[in-house]
Design a protein around this motif. Structure first.
Motif, PDB file in Angstrom:
ATOM      1  N   TYR A 267     -18.183   7.067 -13.972  1.00  0.00           N
ATOM      2  CA  TYR A 267     -17.254   7.866 -12.872  1.00  0.00           C
ATOM      3  C   TYR A 267     -17.082   7.044 -11.817  1.00  0.00           C
ATOM      4  O   TYR A 267     -18.084   6.656 -10.910  1.00  0.00           O
ATOM      5  CB  TYR A 267     -17.644   9.054 -12.676  1.00  0.00           C
ATOM      6  CG  TYR A 267     -17.543  10.072 -13.571  1.00  0.00           C
ATOM      7  CD1 TYR A 267     -16.291  10.657 -14.201  1.00  0.00           C
ATOM      8  CD2 TYR A 267     -18.678  10.330 -14.599  1.00  0.00           C
ATOM      9  CE1 TYR A 267     -16.131  11.529 -15.154  1.00  0.00           C
ATOM     10  CE2 TYR A 267     -18.583  11.205 -15.574  1.00  0.00           C
ATOM     11  CZ  TYR A 267     -17.123  11.821 -16.067  1.00  0.00           C
ATOM     12  OH  TYR A 267     -17.371  12.557 -17.056  1.00  0.00           O
ATOM     13  N   GLY A 268     -15.636   6.705 -11.311  1.00  0.00           N
ATOM     14  CA  GLY A 268     -15.459   5.896  -9.913  1.00  0.00           C
ATOM     15  C   GLY A 268     -14.621   6.963  -9.305  1.00  0.00           C
ATOM     16  O   GLY A 268     -13.558   7.458  -9.815  1.00  0.00           O
ATOM     17  N   ILE A 269     -14.780   7.057  -8.056  1.00  0.00           N
ATOM     18  CA  ILE A 269     -14.321   8.250  -7.083  1.00  0.00           C
ATOM     19  C   ILE A 269     -13.552   7.425  -6.108  1.00  0.00           C
ATOM     20  O   ILE A 269     -14.335   7.037  -5.306  1.00  0.00           O
ATOM     21  CB  ILE A 269     -15.092   9.324  -6.754  1.00  0.00           C
ATOM     22  CG1 ILE A 269     -15.380   9.972  -8.194  1.00  0.00           C
ATOM     23  CG2 ILE A 269     -14.344  10.244  -6.076  1.00  0.00           C
ATOM     24  CD1 ILE A 269     -16.825  10.924  -8.249  1.00  0.00           C
ATOM     25  N   GLY A 270     -12.427   7.596  -5.673  1.00  0.00           N
ATOM     26  CA  GLY A 270     -11.446   6.842  -4.878  1.00  0.00           C
ATOM     27  C   GLY A 270     -11.056   7.635  -3.975  1.00  0.00           C
ATOM     28  O   GLY A 270     -10.656   8.833  -4.166  1.00  0.00           O
ATOM     29  N   GLY A 271     -11.164   7.416  -2.526  1.00  0.00           N
ATOM     30  CA  GLY A 271     -10.772   8.411  -1.438  1.00  0.00           C
ATOM     31  C   GLY A 271     -11.424   8.179  -0.261  1.00  0.00           C
ATOM     32  O   GLY A 271     -12.622   7.510  -0.406  1.00  0.00           O
ATOM     33  N   PRO A 272     -11.169   8.778   0.900  1.00  0.00           N
ATOM     34  CA  PRO A 272     -11.667   8.723   2.244  1.00  0.00           C
ATOM     35  C   PRO A 272     -12.867   9.524   2.089  1.00  0.00           C
ATOM     36  O   PRO A 272     -13.157  10.419   1.289  1.00  0.00           O
ATOM     37  CB  PRO A 272     -10.681   9.336   3.071  1.00  0.00           C
ATOM     38  CG  PRO A 272      -9.630  10.245   2.420  1.00  0.00           C
ATOM     39  CD  PRO A 272      -9.800   9.635   0.974  1.00  0.00           C
ATOM     40  N   VAL A 273     -13.556   8.968   3.352  1.00  0.00           N
ATOM     41  CA  VAL A 273     -14.938   9.693   3.346  1.00  0.00           C
ATOM     42  C   VAL A 273     -15.034  11.267   3.764  1.00  0.00           C
ATOM     43  O   VAL A 273     -15.870  12.081   3.326  1.00  0.00           O
ATOM     44  CB  VAL A 273     -15.973   8.922   4.275  1.00  0.00           C
ATOM     45  CG1 VAL A 273     -15.355   9.089   5.664  1.00  0.00           C
ATOM     46  CG2 VAL A 273     -17.487   9.269   4.400  1.00  0.00           C
ATOM     47  N   HIS A 274     -13.829  11.815   4.414  1.00  0.00           N
ATOM     48  CA  HIS A 274     -13.930  13.225   4.678  1.00  0.00           C
ATOM     49  C   HIS A 274     -15.026  13.370   5.549  1.00  0.00           C
ATOM     50  O   HIS A 274     -15.709  14.476   5.609  1.00  0.00           O
ATOM     51  CB  HIS A 274     -13.756  14.017   3.631  1.00  0.00           C
ATOM     52  CG  HIS A 274     -12.410  14.195   3.054  1.00  0.00           C
ATOM     53  ND1 HIS A 274     -11.220  14.339   3.620  1.00  0.00           N
ATOM     54  CD2 HIS A 274     -11.895  13.522   1.945  1.00  0.00           C
ATOM     55  CE1 HIS A 274     -10.248  14.467   2.776  1.00  0.00           C
ATOM     56  NE2 HIS A 274     -10.764  13.816   1.668  1.00  0.00           N
ATOM     57  N   ASP A 275     -15.444  12.624   6.406  1.00  0.00           N
ATOM     58  CA  ASP A 275     -16.651  12.735   7.389  1.00  0.00           C
ATOM     59  C   ASP A 275     -16.516  12.110   8.613  1.00  0.00           C
ATOM     60  O   ASP A 275     -15.449  11.088   8.624  1.00  0.00           O
ATOM     61  CB  ASP A 275     -17.713  12.398   6.722  1.00  0.00           C
ATOM     62  CG  ASP A 275     -19.210  13.290   7.134  1.00  0.00           C
ATOM     63  OD1 ASP A 275     -18.950  13.713   8.423  1.00  0.00           O
ATOM     64  OD2 ASP A 275     -20.116  12.949   6.630  1.00  0.00           O
ATOM     65  N   ALA A 276     -17.239  12.104   9.756  1.00  0.00           N
ATOM     66  CA  ALA A 276     -16.952  11.484  11.054  1.00  0.00           C
ATOM     67  C   ALA A 276     -17.378   9.941  10.900  1.00  0.00           C
ATOM     68  O   ALA A 276     -18.310   9.612  10.059  1.00  0.00           O
ATOM     69  CB  ALA A 276     -17.654  11.978  12.103  1.00  0.00           C
ATOM     70  N   GLY A 277     -16.703   9.081  11.283  1.00  0.00           N
ATOM     71  CA  GLY A 277     -16.860   7.678  11.117  1.00  0.00           C
ATOM     72  C   GLY A 277     -16.507   7.026   9.927  1.00  0.00           C
ATOM     73  O   GLY A 277     -15.799   7.622   9.019  1.00  0.00           O
ATOM     74  N   LYS A 278     -17.038   5.725   9.678  1.00  0.00           N
ATOM     75  CA  LYS A 278     -16.715   4.978   8.540  1.00  0.00           C
ATOM     76  C   LYS A 278     -17.937   4.432   7.605  1.00  0.00           C
ATOM     77  O   LYS A 278     -18.833   3.894   8.514  1.00  0.00           O
ATOM     78  CB  LYS A 278     -15.686   3.805   8.892  1.00  0.00           C
ATOM     79  CG  LYS A 278     -14.454   4.016   9.168  1.00  0.00           C
ATOM     80  CD  LYS A 278     -13.366   2.782   9.517  1.00  0.00           C
ATOM     81  CE  LYS A 278     -12.115   3.249   9.899  1.00  0.00           C
ATOM     82  NZ  LYS A 278     -11.272   1.975  10.118  1.00  0.00           N
TER      83      LYS A 278
END
Length: 316
Positions: free
Chosen positions: A167-178
């Motif tokens: 499984y590969g999951i693409g998308g933003p962290v949805h958390d503070a910072g990078k």
């Protein structure tokens, strides 16, 4: 100690790699002398995630060298790792702060100070040079292994070339910072740099050690660093399923210290119907927003303000 704390595999002493050969402690670069990409395998972004250290230590012991381009091997938060205590394995994830949430230029260029920020500033020139990065992690639940990437097409293709884990999951962290994989050079669609983060499984389970090794060797083959014949003797999963890509649609943060899942989810469960209650945040029910919603990396050790879950759906 609980069953969740049981450590099923040995972890290496990484102090022999302390000096490095790049001017940056615990970072080694090997140059083939031939044209090619600069590929990096990075371990212990979090100090209690041991599987990456196992995989990178194995590359050193096997004297793996690139057939073209450059190969860099690094141990990121080595101070946290070197303080790992198997009697209390949860406490050395970091020293001062999360090394995987500080990759924002404003912080790296600021006067702020923490052990992790100092280490980030040391490693930043290395990441600036790298073309393809694998950052090795593990999780708090017995989820199957999975790879995370930002979601750019170039990163999706890098994951598909690696082809592992399933499984590969693409998308933003949805958390503070990078995260490191979201650091600007990797996230810039005007270049061909790529970064992927593999979550190999529950921190200290034996299957996690194997997944870290398999992902590392498959990544090195995919990026042209070594030949398949060099990897084959070290693979545990010789015939993995074809990779599946999911896209993150939502990230849930706990509003209270009483966020409780209704089931002991481990991750990658598919919830068939929209509106299904999957947790309670205090008195508020948390429901799935659409049919066939996939739960990604549930966090059963959350507190208010922490990420507790990502939601995803299959691509297409």
């Amino acid at each position: 100690m609980t069953d969740d704390d049981a450590i099923e595999y040995a972890w290496p002493d990484i102090t022999p790699y302390a000096q490095g050969n790049t001017g940056v402690p615990y970072v080694h670069t090997f140059d083939s002398g031939k044209p090619g990409r600069h590929v990096m395998v990075n371990a212990v972004t979090h100090g209690n995630e041991l599987c990456g250290a196992v995989a990178v230590d194995l590359l050193f012991k096997l004297r793996i060298r690139p057939k073209q381009g450059k190969l860099t091997l690094g141990f990121a938060n080595y101070e946290a790792y070197n303080n790992f205590d198997p009697a209390n394995p949860w406490v050395t994830r970091q020293i001062d702060e999360n090394f995987n949430r500080l990759w924002v230029e404003e912080r790296l260029d600021s006067d702020e100070d923490s052990l992790e920020l100092r280490r980030g500033r040391e490693m930043r020139p290395i990441f600036d040079q790298v073309d393809d990065l694998l950052d090795i992690h593990s999780m708090s639940t017995t989820s199957p292994p999975l790879t995370l990437f930002w979601g750019n097409e170039k990163e999706r293709q890098a994951y598909l070339r690696t082809g592992y884990p399933a499984y590969g999951i693409g998308g933003p962290v949805h958390d503070a910072g990078k995260r490191i994989i979201e650091y600007t050079p990797f996230n810039d669609t005007s270049n061909d740099k790529t970064a992927q983060l593999v979550e190999c499984g529950q921190h200290w389970a034996e299957y996690t050690r194997k997944a870290a090794i398999d992902t590392t060797f498959r990544f090195l083959v995919a990026m042209g660093v070594i030949d398949q014949a060099d990897a084959d003797p070290h693979l545990h999963d010789a015939n993995p399923p074809a990779p599946t890509v999911l896209d993150v649609t939502d990230g849930l943060m706990a509003k209270t210290d009483r966020f409780i899942f209704v089931e002991p989810y481990i991750g990658l469960e598919i919830i068939a119907k929209a509106g299904t209650v999957i947790a309670h945040d205090g008195y508020e029910p948390i429901v799935t927003p659409y049919d066939n919603c996939v739960l990604v990396m549930p966090n059963h050790r959350s507190a208010a303000g922490q990420r507790v879950l990502r939601l995803a759906k299959p691509v297409g």
